[in-house]
Design a protein around this motif. Structure first.
Motif, PDB file in Angstrom:
ATOM      1  N   LEU A  38     -25.404   9.224  14.981  1.00  0.00           N
ATOM      2  CA  LEU A  38     -26.044   8.914  13.700  1.00  0.00           C
ATOM      3  C   LEU A  38     -27.392   9.614  13.568  1.00  0.00           C
ATOM      4  O   LEU A  38     -27.737  10.115  12.496  1.00  0.00           O
ATOM      5  CB  LEU A  38     -26.208   7.403  13.535  1.00  0.00           C
ATOM      6  CG  LEU A  38     -24.930   6.631  13.258  1.00  0.00           C
ATOM      7  CD1 LEU A  38     -25.191   5.129  13.315  1.00  0.00           C
ATOM      8  CD2 LEU A  38     -24.343   7.009  11.912  1.00  0.00           C
ATOM      9  N   LYS A  42     -28.487  12.254  10.639  1.00  0.00           N
ATOM     10  CA  LYS A  42     -29.680  12.028   9.811  1.00  0.00           C
ATOM     11  C   LYS A  42     -30.643  13.206   9.856  1.00  0.00           C
ATOM     12  O   LYS A  42     -31.400  13.426   8.912  1.00  0.00           O
ATOM     13  CB  LYS A  42     -30.367  10.734  10.237  1.00  0.00           C
ATOM     14  CG  LYS A  42     -29.580   9.504   9.829  1.00  0.00           C
ATOM     15  CD  LYS A  42     -30.218   8.222  10.321  1.00  0.00           C
ATOM     16  CE  LYS A  42     -29.379   7.028   9.951  1.00  0.00           C
ATOM     17  NZ  LYS A  42     -29.914   5.768  10.468  1.00  0.00           N
ATOM     18  N   ILE A  50     -24.540   4.316   5.115  1.00  0.00           N
ATOM     19  CA  ILE A  50     -23.531   4.640   6.127  1.00  0.00           C
ATOM     20  C   ILE A  50     -22.416   3.626   5.965  1.00  0.00           C
ATOM     21  O   ILE A  50     -22.630   2.422   6.079  1.00  0.00           O
ATOM     22  CB  ILE A  50     -24.119   4.595   7.544  1.00  0.00           C
ATOM     23  CG1 ILE A  50     -25.189   5.668   7.685  1.00  0.00           C
ATOM     24  CG2 ILE A  50     -23.014   4.773   8.590  1.00  0.00           C
ATOM     25  CD1 ILE A  50     -26.001   5.574   8.945  1.00  0.00           C
ATOM     26  N   VAL A  53     -18.268   4.559  10.875  1.00  0.00           N
ATOM     27  CA  VAL A  53     -18.383   5.488  11.994  1.00  0.00           C
ATOM     28  C   VAL A  53     -17.146   5.283  12.856  1.00  0.00           C
ATOM     29  O   VAL A  53     -16.847   4.169  13.265  1.00  0.00           O
ATOM     30  CB  VAL A  53     -19.651   5.242  12.837  1.00  0.00           C
ATOM     31  CG1 VAL A  53     -19.715   6.217  14.007  1.00  0.00           C
ATOM     32  CG2 VAL A  53     -20.903   5.338  11.990  1.00  0.00           C
ATOM     33  N   VAL A  65     -18.681  10.275  10.705  1.00  0.00           N
ATOM     34  CA  VAL A  65     -19.547   9.368   9.952  1.00  0.00           C
ATOM     35  C   VAL A  65     -19.267   9.553   8.466  1.00  0.00           C
ATOM     36  O   VAL A  65     -19.334  10.671   7.953  1.00  0.00           O
ATOM     37  CB  VAL A  65     -21.038   9.667  10.243  1.00  0.00           C
ATOM     38  CG1 VAL A  65     -21.939   8.726   9.443  1.00  0.00           C
ATOM     39  CG2 VAL A  65     -21.325   9.563  11.740  1.00  0.00           C
TER      40      VAL A  65
END
Length: 157
Positions: A38, A42, A50, A53, A65
């Motif tokens: 993650l 980002k 989000i 996942v 993701v």
């Protein structure tokens, strides 16, 4: 007699606590790997939400993701666990899960579709469809995410 009851309860509590500790230690590496994935996403793109996942284990492990960007568009990111590479695609630029399943149904007659998830094969984003044939054998069918073309099959396992 009461001592035996209390000793039995104590032993049960110790066993339950031991199982809990083992479980949380086993799950912890997966959580930290997901957090690392993650963080990599980002850095590449600003996500406002989000949604999901998932982990994909093929020849290489990827974290997939799904989320929304600042323009409120659906995006999907594939993160290589090994290299940390991130590939981001807008969901609208690829085939949907249903379109991938429809491609399978054009060519095969599965007894049951077990799962459909995003993955990566040789640097190509894809849909992996895991299904059972009518003779109860395991099969995998891969559909290219961008074109909707068949990539490969693994049959009769």
């Amino acid at each position: 007699m009461k001592k035996w009851v209390f000793a039995g309860i104590g032993i049960i509590i110790v066993i339950m606590a031991s199982f809990s500790i083992v479980y949380f230690k086993a799950v912890n590496p997966l959580d930290s790997a997901e957090e690392k994935a993650l963080a990599a996403v980002k850095k590449k793109i600003k996500l406002t939400e989000i949604q999901d996942v998932q982990i994909y284990n093929g020849t290489e492990t990827y974290y997939v993701v799904k989320g929304k960007d600042q323009k409120n568009q659906q995006v999907i990111a594939w993160v290589s666990e090994k290299k940390g590479d991130v590939v981001v695609r807008k969901a609208k630029d690829g085939v949907t899960q249903q379109q991938a399943v429809d491609k399978l149904l054009q060519e095969e007659n599965p007894k049951e579709i077990i799962s459909v998830k995003l993955g990566m094969i040789k640097k190509r984003q894809c849909w992996e469809i895991y299904y059972l044939s009518h003779n109860n054998l395991i099969n995998y069918y891969y559909v290219d995410f961008e074109t909707g073309d068949w990539l490969r099959k693994i049959e009769n396992m």
